[in-house]
Design a protein around this motif. Structure first.
Motif, PDB file in Angstrom:
ATOM      1  N   LYS A  76       0.841  -1.200   0.000  1.00 44.07           N
ATOM      2  CA  LYS A  76       0.000   0.000   0.000  1.00 44.07           C
ATOM      3  C   LYS A  76       0.871   1.243   0.000  1.00 44.07           C
ATOM      4  N   TYR A  77       0.276   2.355  -0.454  1.00 45.47           N
ATOM      5  CA  TYR A  77       0.994   3.625  -0.512  1.00 45.47           C
ATOM      6  C   TYR A  77       0.039   4.760  -0.178  1.00 45.47           C
ATOM      7  N   LYS A  82       3.357  10.031   1.809  1.00 51.34           N
ATOM      8  CA  LYS A  82       4.441   9.357   1.062  1.00 51.34           C
ATOM      9  C   LYS A  82       4.938   8.116   1.810  1.00 51.34           C
ATOM     10  N   THR A  83       4.009   7.419   2.461  1.00 44.84           N
ATOM     11  CA  THR A  83       4.341   6.220   3.235  1.00 44.84           C
ATOM     12  C   THR A  83       3.978   4.967   2.452  1.00 44.84           C
ATOM     13  N   VAL A  84       4.905   4.014   2.418  1.00 48.70           N
ATOM     14  CA  VAL A  84       4.621   2.707   1.829  1.00 48.70           C
ATOM     15  C   VAL A  84       4.537   1.681   2.942  1.00 48.70           C
ATOM     16  N   GLU A  85       3.678   0.681   2.734  1.00 45.23           N
ATOM     17  CA  GLU A  85       3.511  -0.394   3.714  1.00 45.23           C
ATOM     18  C   GLU A  85       3.520  -1.728   2.992  1.00 45.23           C
ATOM     19  N   LEU A 130       7.280  -0.515   7.005  1.00 44.16           N
ATOM     20  CA  LEU A 130       6.846   0.814   6.583  1.00 44.16           C
ATOM     21  C   LEU A 130       8.051   1.690   6.295  1.00 44.16           C
ATOM     22  N   ALA A 131       7.862   2.634   5.381  1.00 39.64           N
ATOM     23  CA  ALA A 131       8.931   3.572   5.045  1.00 39.64           C
ATOM     24  C   ALA A 131       8.324   4.803   4.385  1.00 39.64           C
ATOM     25  N   THR A 196      -2.226   4.416   7.846  1.00 39.93           N
ATOM     26  CA  THR A 196      -1.422   4.765   9.012  1.00 39.93           C
ATOM     27  C   THR A 196      -0.926   3.480   9.665  1.00 39.93           C
ATOM     28  N   GLU A 197       0.111   3.603  10.463  1.00 35.21           N
ATOM     29  CA  GLU A 197       0.609   2.435  11.189  1.00 35.21           C
ATOM     30  C   GLU A 197      -0.398   2.034  12.259  1.00 35.21           C
ATOM     31  N   LYS A 198      -0.635   0.726  12.374  1.00 34.62           N
ATOM     32  CA  LYS A 198      -1.657   0.221  13.288  1.00 34.62           C
ATOM     33  C   LYS A 198      -1.036  -0.622  14.399  1.00 34.62           C
ATOM     34  N   LYS A 199      -1.878  -0.952  15.363  1.00 34.09           N
ATOM     35  CA  LYS A 199      -1.459  -1.852  16.433  1.00 34.09           C
ATOM     36  C   LYS A 199      -1.377  -3.279  15.908  1.00 34.09           C
TER      37      LYS A 199
END
Length: 302
Positions: A76-77, A82-85, A130-131, A196-199
């Motif tokens: 995902k992007y 500008k975050t990739v997962e 993530l980055a 977004t980053e998740k738990k």
């Protein structure tokens, strides 16, 4: 599609604006934000995929190097942050020491630059990486393996790699060993403006849903094959009846040929039935796997 959702929201806001003039000052900023989202995602909406050459490692396809098996489940992007997962599955029966994997992310246009990454180890098999990447990236190369004793920097880069062949089993002894490399094309990544980053519990639920979805697709393919097998056996059985009805009107040599053809058809039916039974057993096994994943989702997810 995002385009449809935005148009629907804009229409609703327009109707509200007609009946309530006071909400004008709230509507304008909202429409501006929606317009920004629409603009950001316009490339994905209007690009002609038929003209693009996609250079990505397929989802849910096992890549193997040495004893390390891995596959990418999701990419995902977020075009705003500008975050990739990346969500990956890994398995290594030889990893007795239970070493964590190390990750290196590079971009095709700047192959000598290692992009900083962060990750969550969800369990023994799943990782979320993530980055943050530059705005106009083309192809990302995610390499992962075990850190070697030699910590010298990696000299091999994307310019040295034949991206068209997508060799995911390249072994790099410069900094990582037993390396799997996964490629992701900017035109082959799911865009999510709310990424977004998740738990960990959230990721477990998402990962189980991804695995279940892939398994259901495999079940659909197997069921289609089973239907084809049944149709093939029915056609062969009908042909046998037809040949047996004609045999009374044939000469001795013709009868011998017909008997040989009947034998071939019977062998075809037998082999097809055996294969079909294996496919039925495989479907049962996959359905059981889905039940296990659902249970894991309930036990560890949300």
């Amino acid at each position: 599609m995002l385009k449809d959702h935005i148009e629907k929201i804009v229409n609703i806001l327009s109707e509200k604006l007609k009946t309530n003039k006071s909400i004008f000052y709230y509507v304008v900023p909202i429409i501006s934000v929606l317009g920004l989202l629409f603009f950001i995602n316009s490339k994905a909406m209007f690009s002609n995929s038929g003209d693009m050459k996609i250079r990505s490692t397929p989802l849910n396809e096992i890549q193997v190097t040495d004893s390390l098996h891995a596959k990418i489940l999701s990419r995902k992007y977020n075009p705003i942050t500008k975050t990739v997962e990346f969500i990956i599955y890994t398995e290594d029966s030889n990893n007795i020491d239970k070493k964590d994997l190390k990750f290196e992310l590079r971009e095709q246009e700047s192959p000598n630059v290692v992009i900083p990454t962060r990750y969550q180890k969800i369990d023994a098999n799943y990782y979320v990486i993530l980055a943050n990447v530059k705005k106009n990236w083309n192809v990302l190369s995610l390499s992962f393996g075990y850190e070697s004793a030699d910590n010298s920097s990696m000299n091999e880069d994307l310019e040295d790699i034949d991206i068209d062949n997508l060799d995911t089993s390249t072994k790099d002894k410069k900094s990582l060993v037993s390396v799997v490399r996964i490629y992701s094309d900017a035109n082959d990544i799911k865009s999510s403006s709310f990424l977004t980053e998740k738990k960990k519990s959230k990721y477990i639920s998402e990962i189980m849903d991804l695995e279940i979805d892939f398994i259901n697709k495999d079940i659909d393919k197997l069921n289609k094959k089973i239907e084809e097998d049944n149709s093939k056996m029915k056609d062969a059985e009908s042909k046998i009846v037809e040949l047996k009805n004609d045999i009374r009107y044939q000469t001795e040599s013709e009868k011998n040929t017909t008997e040989a053809n009947i034998t071939k058809l019977k062998n075809l039916i037998s082999s097809t039935r055996d294969l079909g039974e294996k496919r039925v057993d495989r479907v049962k096994e996959l359905k059981e796997k889905i039940n296990k994943l659902e249970q894991k989702k309930m036990d560890f997810g949300v």
